[in-house]
Design an enzyme around this catalytic site. Structure first.
Site, PDB file in Angstrom:
ATOM      1  N   ASP A 161       0.821  -1.225   0.000  1.00 51.33           N
ATOM      2  CA  ASP A 161       0.000   0.000   0.000  1.00 51.33           C
ATOM      3  C   ASP A 161       0.850   1.269   0.000  1.00 51.33           C
ATOM      4  OD1 ASP A 161      -2.579  -1.392   0.271  1.00 51.33           O
ATOM      5  OD2 ASP A 161      -1.850  -1.906   2.263  1.00 51.33           O
TER       6      ASP A 161
ATOM      7  N   HIS B 284      -3.730  -1.796  -6.615  1.00 52.70           N
ATOM      8  CA  HIS B 284      -2.875  -0.675  -6.981  1.00 52.70           C
ATOM      9  C   HIS B 284      -3.770   0.439  -7.494  1.00 52.70           C
ATOM     10  CE1 HIS B 284       1.006  -3.264  -7.603  1.00 52.70           C
ATOM     11  NE2 HIS B 284       0.572  -3.246  -6.374  1.00 52.70           N
TER      12      HIS B 284
ATOM     13  N   THR C 113      -7.390 -11.759   2.785  1.00 45.69           N
ATOM     14  CA  THR C 113      -8.432 -11.045   2.048  1.00 45.69           C
ATOM     15  C   THR C 113      -9.434 -12.022   1.440  1.00 45.69           C
ATOM     16  OG1 THR C 113      -7.067 -11.040   0.051  1.00 45.69           O
ATOM     17  CG2 THR C 113      -6.934  -9.102   1.484  1.00 45.69           C
TER      18      THR C 113
ATOM     19  N   ASP D   9       2.386  15.037   0.929  1.00 51.10           N
ATOM     20  CA  ASP D   9       1.400  16.104   1.119  1.00 51.10           C
ATOM     21  C   ASP D   9       0.420  15.818   2.255  1.00 51.10           C
ATOM     22  OD1 ASP D   9       0.688  14.059  -0.905  1.00 51.10           O
ATOM     23  OD2 ASP D   9      -1.283  15.015  -0.835  1.00 51.10           O
TER      24      ASP D   9
ATOM     25  N   SER E 250       6.291  12.265  -4.196  1.00 51.02           N
ATOM     26  CA  SER E 250       4.913  12.425  -4.629  1.00 51.02           C
ATOM     27  C   SER E 250       4.178  13.366  -3.678  1.00 51.02           C
ATOM     28  CB  SER E 250       4.225  11.057  -4.650  1.00 51.02           C
ATOM     29  OG  SER E 250       2.831  11.203  -4.789  1.00 51.02           O
TER      30      SER E 250
ATOM     31  N   GLY F  99       0.796  14.168  -4.352  1.00 54.22           N
ATOM     32  CA  GLY F  99      -0.614  13.986  -4.672  1.00 54.22           C
ATOM     33  C   GLY F  99      -0.786  12.699  -5.452  1.00 54.22           C
TER      34      GLY F  99
END
Length: 425
Positions: free
Chosen positions: A13, A41, A130, A334, A413, A415
């Protein structure tokens, strides 16, 4: 830039999908080399927002060939649903841009059923599956009791093989779990409705990749999950059932003779974890809720809230080493913009002693995080596109991580969108 592997450094993740989507611009082929439909993803680009589970994240780039390698747990039913969803949003998928290894094993209907039955049996000792059939699938694969995709081209042999497997598998379903048996009619109906429909995509991808590599094509290998979910070097038994490491990429892709030139490890600016198992430094209460909401931390496959924690420099350093990372992509910087000061797990305390080394899995249960703090920047950085656009405190936070893990952070990154990225020289 030659062949490259994109891997998760921590629990998964981390944002691998957005990095594959971004970097595929420079590659000709993207190969998923392990795992199945048990993790997602997330990709956001001009075509929309997508949660991919089996499709390689390069599927949105025109002219890029996407391959599901022999190491993948190939679930025809879920793959067809995913293809239909992506195509409904205007992305064309054909045998020209999606190829499936004829040596990939099929995840059969009983695999999901067994996954759920075993988790129910384990009750409060469950591994956090899962329930997509991954553990039963890989167990069967290494018992040599799976069906290869290439067998779809040999229908008589396929039927005989499935009959043998059905007899064996029903013993487990009925005698171990007390569940209903699967009938031959049910199984062959499933083959007709799902497995047969992926047949146009199935081919000798090893031959294809060998020729492509010889002609100078560049290959991007895409991993699922992260270092700490690796079956051999993760937090066993709270791992996946395949090898998530870059070293496995050529094998799971079907070209064990390929050379890897670069390994880009993806690290989130804070820690997240889906599922069971030890998670040192885990936040709780209002502090956890605030970070979960700020980062929209919900599993792409399960929708479950992810467990959250400060960035873990001990686990990250271990992940960098095990992956052989040559560069790092730091994602979601961010998200931390709301914090006055940012907690950082700088060491572990195990049995009263501090350590900077990642311990054996059993020692993690009693491990505590030694927390330090970095200065927050308290402003929106989502519009930054150059390193110098970031406030000094944000740059310092990135440099602190870089120094602690001993690997250059090349991508930052800010965003989820494809262009919300800073590339450092």
């Amino acid at each position: 830039m030659g062949n490259c592997v994109i891997v998760g450094i921590n629990w998964g993740d981390e944002g691998k999908g957005r990095m594959v989507d971004l970097l595929t611009e420079d590659y000709d082929i993207v190969v998923r080399y392990q795992g199945g439909g048990n993790a997602g993803h997330t990709v956001i680009n001009e075509k929309g927002k997508f949660a991919l589970h089996l499709l390689p994240s390069g599927i949105f780039r025109e002219g890029v060939v996407n391959i599901l390698g022999n190491g993948v747990a190939l679930d025809p039913e879920n793959l067809l649903c995913e293809i239909a969803d992506v195509e409904s949003k205007g992305v064309r998928i054909t045998p020209e841009n999606l190829k499936i290894s004829d040596r990939a094993s099929l995840l059969l209907p009983w695999h999901r059923r067994l996954d759920g039955l075993e988790e129910a049996r384990l009750a409060d000792k469950k591994y956090g599956s899962t329930k997509q059939g991954i553990a039963p699938f890989y167990s069967d694969k290494y018992q040599k009791k799976t069906v290869l995709a290439g067998e779809l081209f040999y229908p008589e042999k396929l039927r005989s093989h499935l009959t043998d497997l059905l007899e064996w598998k029903n013993l487990t379903l009925t005698r171990v779990y007390g569940d209903e048996a699967v009938t031959g009619e049910e199984l062959m109906s499933w083959v007709g409705r799902f497995a047969e429909k992926i047949k146009p995509f199935v081919c000798d991808t090893t031959d294809y990749l060998e020729k492509a590599s010889a002609s100078g094509k560049k290959i991007l290998f895409e991993a699922q999950l992260g270092t700490l979910r690796d079956i051999d070097f993760g937090i066993y038994p709270y791992t996946t059932s395949s090898n998530t490491l870059a070293a496995y990429a050529p094998i799971g892709a079907g070209i064990p003779f390929a050379k890897i030139d670069e390994v880009i490890g993806v690290v989130k600016a804070y820690s997240t974890c889906v599922g069971e198992g030890p998670f040192v430094g885990e936040m709780t209460g209002a502090e956890a809720d605030a970070l979960t909401e700020a980062g929209a931390e919900y599993g792409a496959k399960t929708g479950r809230p992810r467990r959250v924690a400060p960035i873990d420099l001990v686990a990250t350093r271990y992940g960098v080493k095990m992956q052989g990372a040559t560069a790092i992509a730091l994602t979601k910087l961010d998200v931390l913009s709301y914090m006055d000061e940012i907690p950082v797990c700088i060491r572990y305390r195990v049995k009263g002693k501090e350590t900077g080394s990642f311990p054996f899995p059993d020692a993690l249960d009693g491990a505590e995080a030694v927390i330090g703090y970095a200065e927050g920047w308290k402003c929106d950085i989502s519009g930054a596109r150059k390193w110098t656009d970031l406030p000094a405190a944000a740059r310092s936070y990135v440099e602190m991580i870089e120094n602690a893990i001993g690997c250059p952070i090349k991508y930052v990154s800010v965003g989820p969108e494809r262009d919300s990225i800073i590339i450092r020289d």
